[in-house]
Design a protein around this motif. Structure first.
Motif, PDB file in Angstrom:
ATOM      1  N   SER A  34       0.824  -1.209   0.000  1.00  0.00           N
ATOM      2  CA  SER A  34       0.000   0.000   0.000  1.00  0.00           C
ATOM      3  C   SER A  34       0.861   1.262   0.000  1.00  0.00           C
ATOM      4  CB  SER A  34      -0.928   0.003   1.222  1.00  0.00           C
ATOM      5  OG  SER A  34      -1.772  -1.135   1.219  1.00  0.00           O
ATOM      6  N   LYS A  35       1.982   1.217   0.691  1.00  0.00           N
ATOM      7  CA  LYS A  35       2.890   2.369   0.691  1.00  0.00           C
ATOM      8  C   LYS A  35       3.501   2.578  -0.695  1.00  0.00           C
ATOM      9  CE  LYS A  35       3.976   2.000   5.619  1.00  0.00           C
ATOM     10  NZ  LYS A  35       5.001   1.593   6.638  1.00  0.00           N
ATOM     11  N   ALA A  36       3.751   1.488  -1.418  1.00  0.00           N
ATOM     12  CA  ALA A  36       4.248   1.614  -2.792  1.00  0.00           C
ATOM     13  C   ALA A  36       3.206   2.297  -3.676  1.00  0.00           C
ATOM     14  CB  ALA A  36       4.601   0.240  -3.348  1.00  0.00           C
ATOM     15  N   ILE A  37       1.938   1.957  -3.468  1.00  0.00           N
ATOM     16  CA  ILE A  37       0.856   2.611  -4.209  1.00  0.00           C
ATOM     17  C   ILE A  37       0.815   4.102  -3.897  1.00  0.00           C
ATOM     18  CG2 ILE A  37      -1.653   2.745  -4.495  1.00  0.00           C
ATOM     19  CD1 ILE A  37      -1.725  -0.282  -3.799  1.00  0.00           C
ATOM     20  N   LEU A  38       0.923   4.438  -2.616  1.00  0.00           N
ATOM     21  CA  LEU A  38       0.888   5.847  -2.206  1.00  0.00           C
ATOM     22  C   LEU A  38       2.008   6.646  -2.844  1.00  0.00           C
ATOM     23  CD1 LEU A  38      -0.006   5.740   1.608  1.00  0.00           C
ATOM     24  CD2 LEU A  38      -1.395   6.626  -0.267  1.00  0.00           C
ATOM     25  N   ARG A  39       3.196   6.064  -2.907  1.00  0.00           N
ATOM     26  CA  ARG A  39       4.339   6.791  -3.470  1.00  0.00           C
ATOM     27  C   ARG A  39       4.103   7.138  -4.934  1.00  0.00           C
ATOM     28  NH1 ARG A  39       7.291   3.242  -0.041  1.00  0.00           N
ATOM     29  NH2 ARG A  39       7.573   1.717  -1.714  1.00  0.00           N
ATOM     30  N   ILE A  40       3.610   6.183  -5.704  1.00  0.00           N
ATOM     31  CA  ILE A  40       3.430   6.445  -7.132  1.00  0.00           C
ATOM     32  C   ILE A  40       2.281   7.414  -7.369  1.00  0.00           C
ATOM     33  CG2 ILE A  40       1.858   4.532  -7.694  1.00  0.00           C
ATOM     34  CD1 ILE A  40       4.915   5.695  -9.732  1.00  0.00           C
ATOM     35  N   LEU A  41       1.223   7.358  -6.567  1.00  0.00           N
ATOM     36  CA  LEU A  41       0.136   8.328  -6.697  1.00  0.00           C
ATOM     37  C   LEU A  41       0.611   9.729  -6.338  1.00  0.00           C
ATOM     38  CD1 LEU A  41      -2.903   6.381  -5.175  1.00  0.00           C
ATOM     39  CD2 LEU A  41      -2.297   6.642  -7.575  1.00  0.00           C
ATOM     40  N   ASP A  42       1.463   9.815  -5.330  1.00  0.00           N
ATOM     41  CA  ASP A  42       1.994  11.101  -4.906  1.00  0.00           C
ATOM     42  C   ASP A  42       2.853  11.733  -6.002  1.00  0.00           C
ATOM     43  OD1 ASP A  42       2.250  13.111  -2.862  1.00  0.00           O
ATOM     44  OD2 ASP A  42       4.318  12.451  -2.582  1.00  0.00           O
ATOM     45  N   ILE A  43       3.644  10.914  -6.687  1.00  0.00           N
ATOM     46  CA  ILE A  43       4.493  11.418  -7.765  1.00  0.00           C
ATOM     47  C   ILE A  43       3.652  12.085  -8.856  1.00  0.00           C
ATOM     48  CG2 ILE A  43       5.958  10.687  -9.698  1.00  0.00           C
ATOM     49  CD1 ILE A  43       7.161   8.581  -7.804  1.00  0.00           C
TER      50      ILE A  43
END
Length: 244
Positions: A34-43
């Motif tokens: 889920s943290k990996a998902i958050l990082r890419i959405l944030d980018i």
């Protein structure tokens, strides 16, 4: 518009002979994915709706706060929880975030809409099975959000041309160029496309020896999935699902 959503769930698959992945490790896998998902959405400055599986919501409080603090919607995913469990989880997360939870997603086990309305939900998102037989199954195609028993019902999107649904399996196996064209063509006819992925798809199956079908391993893992999301998010206007 594109409604981009994620089901935050523990992978339930059995492990291969000689391997072991205890419950605590499954939770950590879900958190890391889920943290990996958050990082890419944030980018890409993309907002999404995160449907937290009710039975693990209590164990994911830090993750839930992190998701909400990034401006994403927190909703629930009901796999087989009873009404009382849903009510307790909703109250707990609302106290944690100091905001109301408006959305819930259901698949096989469906709580009646009037009961969901009583708990204060504003919308329900119904999804179907995502497996290799989908291309051979003609599904009922709804294109509008409707009001039923005092609650908004968000249908699962299906391409009017290919008849493919926009579920986690289709996102995983289709070439991204074809997938994006399918989305853009659908938006010419419909007001929205609802897309959903699952957190377990970001699992590194070379590290964790889960016993899953070969077609579910294809194009999975953090590197592959974040690359696909990055490609898709960079060219598509997306928003989250909350019903006002």
């Amino acid at each position: 518009m594109v409604l981009f959503t994620f089901n935050i769930v523990n992978i339930e698959a059995e492990v291969k002979k000689g391997a072991s992945v205890p419950d605590e490790e499954r939770i950590r896998i879900t958190e890391n994915n889920s943290k990996a998902i958050l990082r890419i959405l944030d980018i890409h400055d993309v907002k999404a709706s995160f449907f937290i599986e009710i039975s693990i919501a209590e164990k994911l409080q830090s993750l839930i706060k992190a998701i909400s603090s990034k401006g994403h919607e927190i909703a629930f995913y009901n796999i087989n929880s009873e009404l009382r469990e849903i009510e307790e989880a909703k109250k707990s997360v609302e106290e944690l975030l100091e905001k109301q939870i408006k959305g819930i997603r259901q698949k096989d086990y469906k709580i009646p809409k009037e009961d969901l309305k009583m708990l204060g939900f504003g919308y329900v998102s119904h999804i179907d099975h995502a497996d290799i037989l989908f291309p051979f199954k003609r599904l009922k195609r709804d294109t509008e959000i409707t009001e039923q028993d005092g609650i908004s019902v968000v249908p699962e999107s299906i391409s009017p041309y290919s008849q493919l649904p926009y579920n986690d399996f289709v996102f995983q196996v289709l070439p991204m160029k074809y997938y994006k064209n399918m989305v853009f063509e659908t938006l010419k006819k419909d007001d929205f496309v609802l897309i959903y992925l699952s957190s377990w798809q970001f699992t590194d199956f070379s590290r964790y020896r889960f016993d899953i079908p070969f077609y579910r391993k294809w194009n999975s893992g953090k590197r592959s999935k974040t690359s696909s999301i990055s490609c898709f998010a960079g060219s598509t206007k997306m928003r989250w699902l909350p019903h006002e």
